[in-house]
Design a protein around this motif. Structure first.
Motif, PDB file in Angstrom:
ATOM      1  N   MET A  45      39.296  43.349  40.831  1.00  0.00           N
ATOM      2  CA  MET A  45      38.811  44.641  40.527  1.00  0.00           C
ATOM      3  C   MET A  45      39.350  45.017  38.916  1.00  0.00           C
ATOM      4  N   ASN A  46      40.040  44.019  38.381  1.00  0.00           N
ATOM      5  CA  ASN A  46      40.700  43.876  37.026  1.00  0.00           C
ATOM      6  C   ASN A  46      41.507  45.289  36.912  1.00  0.00           C
ATOM      7  N   ASP A  47      42.585  45.662  37.941  1.00  0.00           N
ATOM      8  CA  ASP A  47      43.244  46.762  37.467  1.00  0.00           C
ATOM      9  C   ASP A  47      44.762  46.417  38.129  1.00  0.00           C
ATOM     10  N   TYR A  48      45.643  47.402  37.904  1.00  0.00           N
ATOM     11  CA  TYR A  48      46.766  47.359  38.548  1.00  0.00           C
ATOM     12  C   TYR A  48      47.271  48.282  39.586  1.00  0.00           C
ATOM     13  N   ARG A  49      47.841  47.820  40.604  1.00  0.00           N
ATOM     14  CA  ARG A  49      48.036  48.786  41.755  1.00  0.00           C
ATOM     15  C   ARG A  49      49.557  48.769  42.223  1.00  0.00           C
ATOM     16  N   PHE A  55      48.862  43.072  39.485  1.00  0.00           N
ATOM     17  CA  PHE A  55      47.453  42.944  39.118  1.00  0.00           C
ATOM     18  C   PHE A  55      46.272  42.598  40.040  1.00  0.00           C
ATOM     19  N   ASN A  56      45.265  43.065  40.271  1.00  0.00           N
ATOM     20  CA  ASN A  56      44.250  42.842  41.160  1.00  0.00           C
ATOM     21  C   ASN A  56      42.994  42.219  40.399  1.00  0.00           C
ATOM     22  N   GLN A  57      42.966  40.830  40.464  1.00  0.00           N
ATOM     23  CA  GLN A  57      41.859  39.900  39.538  1.00  0.00           C
ATOM     24  C   GLN A  57      40.525  40.527  39.875  1.00  0.00           C
ATOM     25  N   PRO A  96      36.837  48.449  47.828  1.00  0.00           N
ATOM     26  CA  PRO A  96      37.662  48.762  46.474  1.00  0.00           C
ATOM     27  C   PRO A  96      39.291  48.966  47.254  1.00  0.00           C
ATOM     28  N   LYS A 104      53.402  47.077  39.908  1.00  0.00           N
ATOM     29  CA  LYS A 104      52.442  46.828  38.965  1.00  0.00           C
ATOM     30  C   LYS A 104      51.741  45.574  39.219  1.00  0.00           C
ATOM     31  N   TYR A 154      47.529  48.133  49.473  1.00  0.00           N
ATOM     32  CA  TYR A 154      47.600  49.012  48.394  1.00  0.00           C
ATOM     33  C   TYR A 154      48.121  50.441  48.794  1.00  0.00           C
TER      34      TYR A 154
END
Length: 183
Positions: free
Chosen positions: A159-163, A155-157, A31, A153, A130
């Motif tokens: 983990m399906n989130d923005y970091r 996008f992390n495909q 993660p 922002k 990150y």
């Protein structure tokens, strides 16, 4: 295949699935690097057959036993997660928790950088980390990467989130200058 004082960087083998699962199932590894923890040895085997089968993706193993403990790789041109030129690559890496803090990743990445600049004749290498991954920042700094920019922002495909992702870079000329200082 590459060797350093303590490590071997070699292609992944299907027989590495148990070792990959051992380290990739630890919630402290994936993660923070941007990928979900592995749920089974079968999933790890599938990752070896697909993601880790790409050219320039290597298992990091200790010379003493040749057991995979991590990964280093080059994502060249359009394979990269960044918008980079065809003669540039993104450096990717991770290592199992029992091996954190021992300098293995900088050692492996430096060998990979030598391969990228000398053998592959690439012009620049890029690396990201990150915002909450200070260990990765330290490893990149030890290898000579310099902060280039920050994506607020990203996008992390996986983990399906923005970091927030900090992007670092080193050009061939900067790397050559570092090599002169080492000699």
């Amino acid at each position: 295949m590459f060797k350093t004082k303590r490590l071997i960087m070699r292609p992944w083998r299907e027989s590495d699935a148990a070792s990959l699962y051992k380290y990739a199932s630890d919630e402290r590894v994936g993660p923070i690097a941007g990928w979900p923890i592995h749920q089974s040895e079968e999933e790890s085997l599938e990752i070896i057959r697909t993601v880790f089968s790409h050219p320039e993706v290597y298992a990091v193993a200790l010379q003493k036993d040749n057991v995979a403990i991590g990964m280093v790789g080059l994502l060249i041109g359009k394979e990269s997660n960044f918008d980079i030129a065809d003669n540039e690559a993104e450096v990717a890496y991770w290592i199992g928790v029992p091996f954190w803090g021992q300098g293995f990743i900088p050692e492996a990445v430096k060998a990979l950088m030598c391969h990228a600049f000398e053998n592959m004749k690439l012009d620049a290498l890029w690396c990201g980390y990150y915002a909450d991954n200070e260990q990765s920042f330290k490893a990149q700094a030890k290898c000579g990467f310099q902060h280039h920019h920050t994506e607020e922002k990203q996008f992390n495909q996986f983990m399906n989130d923005y970091r927030i992702e900090h992007i670092s870079r080193i050009g061939k000329d900067e790397w050559l200058d570092l090599q002169k200082k080492v000699e």
